[in-house]
Design an enzyme around this catalytic site. Structure first.
Site, PDB file in Angstrom:
ATOM      1  N   CYS A  54     -14.783 -31.435  25.420  1.00 60.52           N
ATOM      2  CA  CYS A  54     -15.768 -32.516  25.551  1.00 60.52           C
ATOM      3  C   CYS A  54     -15.174 -33.710  26.287  1.00 60.52           C
ATOM      4  CB  CYS A  54     -16.260 -32.952  24.176  1.00 60.52           C
ATOM      5  SG  CYS A  54     -17.122 -31.660  23.259  1.00 60.52           S
ATOM      6  N   ARG A 131     -23.560 -27.210  24.095  1.00 64.12           N
ATOM      7  CA  ARG A 131     -23.472 -27.921  25.374  1.00 64.12           C
ATOM      8  C   ARG A 131     -24.773 -27.694  26.146  1.00 64.12           C
ATOM      9  NH1 ARG A 131     -18.270 -29.455  25.335  1.00 64.12           N
ATOM     10  NH2 ARG A 131     -16.807 -28.076  24.282  1.00 64.12           N
TER      11      ARG A 131
END
Length: 220
Positions: A54, A131
């Site tokens: 991330c 995601r």
């Protein structure tokens, strides 16, 4: 055999739907989706703050933020972490990697936005957002949706290309072929009558391999 995985019951928005409206606390204050009406938005979720994949994504998005803005597109991040976690993480990214995060991040601890947009995949994780990428146009219509697994970081260049392609389609009434990038030839929509097919083949502005497969170069 029964599974202990609970399938989320809320409907997932689809391409062509109006984006579900929400109000949310972000790192830049309270925001409503309707605040972005008139501009495009790339809204993307990430599994968790202070995680390596991330972190690489947020650095990449932040570096490309000005490119999105030049196209009239804003970025909006999201995870189910707290606002304090978001602030601490973005400050850590700036301190450790020298990259300031210039776009807002939604703190969705109640998972209200995540559930509204179908961002949680129970088969992969019941406690993290996947995601996800939602491209929302200036009329607040969902134009594209992409899902990545937790283990795979996104390609921000591809998301830039996607937004550019969608805006090109809107502006010129064309489609874009595989691996298209700005400056490449575009696809002319195939004709829907025999007469139009004959006209297409005789059009000097297009390059046709057959009546249904024609390309052209956009004039600058």
């Amino acid at each position: 055999m029964t599974s202990d995985v609970q399938i989320q019951s809320s409907p997932m928005p689809r391409i062509g739907d109006l984006a579900p409206q929400f109000a949310a606390e972000t790192t830049q204050g309270l925001l409503h989706l309707e605040d972005f009406k008139g501009t495009w938005v790339v809204m993307f979720s990430h599994p968790a703050d202070f995680t390596p994949v991330c972190t690489t994504e947020f650095i990449a998005f932040a570096k490309a933020h000005s490119q999105f803005q030049k196209m009239g597109c804003e970025l909006l991040g999201l995870s189910i972490d707290s606002i304090f976690s978001h602030i601490a993480w973005t400050k850590n990214i700036e301190k450790t990697f020298g990259q300031k995060i210039t776009f807002p991040i939604i703190a969705d601890q109640a998972r209200s936005v995540a559930m509204l947009y179908g961002m949680i995949m129970p088969g992969e994780s019941k406690t993290e957002t996947s995601r996800c990428v939602f491209v929302i146009d200036d009329k607040q219509v969902i134009r594209a949706i992409i899902y990545y697994p937790l283990t795979t970081g996104r390609n921000v260049d591809e998301i830039l290309r996607l937004v550019t392609a969608l805006k090109t389609t809107d502006e010129h009434g064309v489609a874009t072929p595989a691996n298209w990038k700005p400056g490449d030839e575009v696809i002319v929509p195939p004709p829907r009558t025999q007469d139009a097919a004959d006209d297409q083949l005789g059009n000097t502005d297009t390059q046709c391999l057959d009546w249904y497969f024609c390309k052209k170069t956009l004039k600058s």
